[in-house]
Design a protein around this motif. Structure first.
Motif, PDB file in Angstrom:
ATOM      1  N   GLY A 162      44.579  11.669  -4.517  1.00  0.00           N
ATOM      2  CA  GLY A 162      43.509  10.677  -4.388  1.00  0.00           C
ATOM      3  C   GLY A 162      43.768   9.710  -3.254  1.00  0.00           C
ATOM      4  N   SER A 163      45.040   9.312  -3.086  1.00  0.00           N
ATOM      5  CA  SER A 163      45.381   8.359  -2.025  1.00  0.00           C
ATOM      6  C   SER A 163      45.236   8.988  -0.640  1.00  0.00           C
ATOM      7  N   ILE A 164      45.559  10.271  -0.523  1.00  0.00           N
ATOM      8  CA  ILE A 164      45.385  10.966   0.759  1.00  0.00           C
ATOM      9  C   ILE A 164      43.910  10.990   1.153  1.00  0.00           C
ATOM     10  N   MET A 165      43.042  11.291   0.196  1.00  0.00           N
ATOM     11  CA  MET A 165      41.600  11.305   0.472  1.00  0.00           C
ATOM     12  C   MET A 165      41.093   9.903   0.795  1.00  0.00           C
ATOM     13  N   LEU A 166      41.642   8.896   0.128  1.00  0.00           N
ATOM     14  CA  LEU A 166      41.286   7.509   0.452  1.00  0.00           C
ATOM     15  C   LEU A 166      41.691   7.161   1.884  1.00  0.00           C
TER      16      LEU A 166
ATOM     17  N   PHE B  83      39.363   0.764   1.349  1.00  0.00           N
ATOM     18  CA  PHE B  83      39.896   2.111   1.183  1.00  0.00           C
ATOM     19  C   PHE B  83      41.353   2.182   1.645  1.00  0.00           C
ATOM     20  N   PHE B  84      41.712   1.391   2.649  1.00  0.00           N
ATOM     21  CA  PHE B  84      43.115   1.281   3.059  1.00  0.00           C
ATOM     22  C   PHE B  84      43.932   0.674   1.930  1.00  0.00           C
ATOM     23  N   LEU B  85      43.407  -0.376   1.299  1.00  0.00           N
ATOM     24  CA  LEU B  85      44.079  -1.054   0.184  1.00  0.00           C
ATOM     25  C   LEU B  85      44.353  -0.066  -0.951  1.00  0.00           C
ATOM     26  N   ALA B  86      43.308   0.647  -1.376  1.00  0.00           N
ATOM     27  CA  ALA B  86      43.453   1.576  -2.493  1.00  0.00           C
ATOM     28  C   ALA B  86      44.394   2.719  -2.144  1.00  0.00           C
ATOM     29  N   SER B  87      44.338   3.188  -0.897  1.00  0.00           N
ATOM     30  CA  SER B  87      45.198   4.280  -0.474  1.00  0.00           C
ATOM     31  C   SER B  87      46.672   3.888  -0.550  1.00  0.00           C
ATOM     32  N   ILE B  88      47.008   2.721   0.000  1.00  0.00           N
ATOM     33  CA  ILE B  88      48.395   2.252  -0.019  1.00  0.00           C
ATOM     34  C   ILE B  88      48.868   2.062  -1.449  1.00  0.00           C
ATOM     35  N   ARG B  89      48.007   1.474  -2.281  1.00  0.00           N
ATOM     36  CA  ARG B  89      48.385   1.219  -3.670  1.00  0.00           C
ATOM     37  C   ARG B  89      48.780   2.504  -4.389  1.00  0.00           C
ATOM     38  N   PHE B  90      47.950   3.523  -4.276  1.00  0.00           N
ATOM     39  CA  PHE B  90      48.183   4.725  -5.071  1.00  0.00           C
ATOM     40  C   PHE B  90      49.235   5.655  -4.482  1.00  0.00           C
ATOM     41  N   ILE B  91      49.368   5.660  -3.165  1.00  0.00           N
ATOM     42  CA  ILE B  91      50.385   6.544  -2.595  1.00  0.00           C
ATOM     43  C   ILE B  91      51.787   6.023  -2.913  1.00  0.00           C
TER      44      ILE B  91
ATOM     45  N   HIS C 144      52.392  13.910 -18.566  1.00  0.00           N
ATOM     46  CA  HIS C 144      51.532  12.814 -18.096  1.00  0.00           C
ATOM     47  C   HIS C 144      52.024  12.229 -16.773  1.00  0.00           C
ATOM     48  N   PHE C 145      53.338  12.110 -16.605  1.00  0.00           N
ATOM     49  CA  PHE C 145      53.871  11.564 -15.357  1.00  0.00           C
ATOM     50  C   PHE C 145      53.487  12.447 -14.178  1.00  0.00           C
ATOM     51  N   VAL C 146      53.731  13.738 -14.318  1.00  0.00           N
ATOM     52  CA  VAL C 146      53.452  14.677 -13.231  1.00  0.00           C
ATOM     53  C   VAL C 146      51.956  14.729 -12.943  1.00  0.00           C
ATOM     54  N   ASN C 147      51.152  14.814 -13.994  1.00  0.00           N
ATOM     55  CA  ASN C 147      49.699  14.866 -13.844  1.00  0.00           C
ATOM     56  C   ASN C 147      49.183  13.659 -13.069  1.00  0.00           C
ATOM     57  N   THR C 148      49.590  12.457 -13.517  1.00  0.00           N
ATOM     58  CA  THR C 148      49.109  11.235 -12.876  1.00  0.00           C
ATOM     59  C   THR C 148      49.653  11.079 -11.468  1.00  0.00           C
ATOM     60  N   ALA C 149      50.907  11.449 -11.251  1.00  0.00           N
ATOM     61  CA  ALA C 149      51.496  11.325  -9.920  1.00  0.00           C
ATOM     62  C   ALA C 149      50.726  12.167  -8.910  1.00  0.00           C
ATOM     63  N   TYR C 150      50.381  13.401  -9.294  1.00  0.00           N
ATOM     64  CA  TYR C 150      49.626  14.263  -8.377  1.00  0.00           C
ATOM     65  C   TYR C 150      48.206  13.741  -8.169  1.00  0.00           C
ATOM     66  N   GLN C 151      47.585  13.229  -9.218  1.00  0.00           N
ATOM     67  CA  GLN C 151      46.243  12.659  -9.058  1.00  0.00           C
ATOM     68  C   GLN C 151      46.277  11.457  -8.118  1.00  0.00           C
ATOM     69  N   MET C 152      47.273  10.597  -8.313  1.00  0.00           N
ATOM     70  CA  MET C 152      47.405   9.424  -7.445  1.00  0.00           C
ATOM     71  C   MET C 152      47.684   9.840  -6.005  1.00  0.00           C
ATOM     72  N   PHE C 153      48.572  10.815  -5.831  1.00  0.00           N
ATOM     73  CA  PHE C 153      48.959  11.225  -4.484  1.00  0.00           C
ATOM     74  C   PHE C 153      47.788  11.854  -3.737  1.00  0.00           C
TER      75      PHE C 153
ATOM     76  N   ILE D 215      40.633  17.373  -7.654  1.00  0.00           N
ATOM     77  CA  ILE D 215      39.293  17.022  -8.141  1.00  0.00           C
ATOM     78  C   ILE D 215      39.354  15.753  -8.977  1.00  0.00           C
ATOM     79  N   ALA D 216      40.305  15.708  -9.922  1.00  0.00           N
ATOM     80  CA  ALA D 216      40.442  14.533 -10.775  1.00  0.00           C
ATOM     81  C   ALA D 216      40.822  13.301  -9.952  1.00  0.00           C
ATOM     82  N   GLY D 217      41.703  13.489  -8.959  1.00  0.00           N
ATOM     83  CA  GLY D 217      42.108  12.374  -8.101  1.00  0.00           C
ATOM     84  C   GLY D 217      40.945  11.801  -7.331  1.00  0.00           C
ATOM     85  N   PHE D 218      40.046  12.698  -6.874  1.00  0.00           N
ATOM     86  CA  PHE D 218      38.865  12.217  -6.157  1.00  0.00           C
ATOM     87  C   PHE D 218      37.938  11.446  -7.084  1.00  0.00           C
ATOM     88  N   LEU D 219      37.648  12.022  -8.262  1.00  0.00           N
ATOM     89  CA  LEU D 219      36.700  11.394  -9.182  1.00  0.00           C
ATOM     90  C   LEU D 219      37.222  10.081  -9.738  1.00  0.00           C
TER      91      LEU D 219
END
Length: 304
Positions: A194-198, A38-46, A183-192, A75-79
């Motif tokens: 999602g990474s915080i929750m990770l 989870f640390f790995l995935a968090s660093i990657r996406f943030i 798409h850039f903004v959508n994905t950036a927010y999902q990644m950000f 929600i999408a970032g979590f899923l």
């Protein structure tokens, strides 16, 4: 005979979604041998989200979103990422990278079944054939003695299947949710988000955090590949192709990614490829082809 700039960009973009996305299973497998999942995935996406935010600003794209859109990206970032990717990275501790990629290639099958259950969508005859072939392929894949006899392999397969359900539901959710149109903004927010929750999950599990300077060279290169190539470059190529070619051509990555992952896992990590796995792959990917041939299923790149 000269090749046009547009044709070259299209070819390079297909290389990105075929080979780079196919290689992310190997890169995650290498990194998770040393880093907590989870640390790995968090660093990657943030880090990837910060890169994409910078790219968006450089292109003059507004990154402002509404509160409702922010909630939906959470929600999408979590899923997609927190559960859908973070748990897959955890499962890669027990499952071969090529095997995981092949299992995940059945995602369109799960999406189709969920759409039938949740939305009452009718399933065409071609899709029914695809579902049957998909189940046969999955059965052949997971029923191998060489697979189920390995320690942790069964729990790894089950958790990956739960992740596939999460991705499938997310794919249905984002189709109707109020999300940023860019798409850039959508994905950036999902990644950000999602990474915080990770990161929160990682801290709750008391995973050990470390600086890149303490990682081995293999892990450093793997993380660089996951962030820069698997996250920023491949996703940019994915969005470019969706504008320049038909969605069904972009969806061919569904068939190529697991093959690339199988070959790289065998070549780099000496992962075993059995004849039954090859037969299962052919049947499973044929089933996915039948499903995709009747409905334009756009592959979601966020979870890779």
């Amino acid at each position: 005979m000269s090749i046009s700039r547009k044709t070259l960009l299209i070819l390079l973009s297909f290389f990105a979604i075929y080979v780079i996305w196919g290689s992310t299973y190997l890169l995650n497998k290498i990194a998770v041998t040393e880093l907590p999942p989870f640390f790995l995935a968090s660093i990657r996406f943030i880090v990837a989200s910060v890169f994409i935010f910078i790219i968006a600003k450089a292109l003059g794209i507004s990154i402002k979103i509404t509160l409702r859109q922010f909630k939906n990206t959470c929600i999408a970032g979590f899923l997609f990422l927190t559960f859908g990717n973070g748990v897959v990275v955890w499962a890669l501790r027990y499952v071969d990278s090529g095997f995981a990629a092949l299992q995940i290639s059945a995602q369109p099958l799960v999406v189709l079944i969920l759409m039938r259950i949740l939305q009452g969508k009718k399933i065409s005859l071609m899709s029914y054939i695809g579902v049957i072939l998909g189940f046969i392929g999955i059965f052949l894949l997971v029923s191998q003695k060489e697979v189920i006899s390995q320690e942790g392999q069964v729990i790894g397969m089950l958790t990956i299947f739960l992740c596939m359900i999460s991705w499938a539901y997310a794919s249905i959710f984002v189709g109707k949710a109020d999300l940023p149109k860019n798409h850039f903004v959508n994905t950036a927010y999902q990644m950000f988000t999602g990474s915080i929750m990770l990161a929160i999950i990682s801290l709750c599990l008391n995973e050990s955090w470390s600086l890149p300077s303490s990682w081995t060279k293999d892990v450093q290169w793997s993380m660089l590949g996951l962030i820069l190539f698997g996250g920023v470059i491949a996703f940019t190529a994915f969005n470019y192709l969706l504008k320049e070619v038909s969605p069904e051509k972009v969806a061919t990555s569904t068939y190529v990614n697991p093959i690339i992952a199988l070959i790289l896992g065998w070549w780099v990590l000496n992962e075993q490829i059995t004849m039954q796995s090859i037969i299962a792959a052919i049947i499973l990917l044929t089933g996915v082809y039948f499903i995709n041939s009747k409905r334009q299923f756009k592959p979601r790149g966020y979870g890779r």
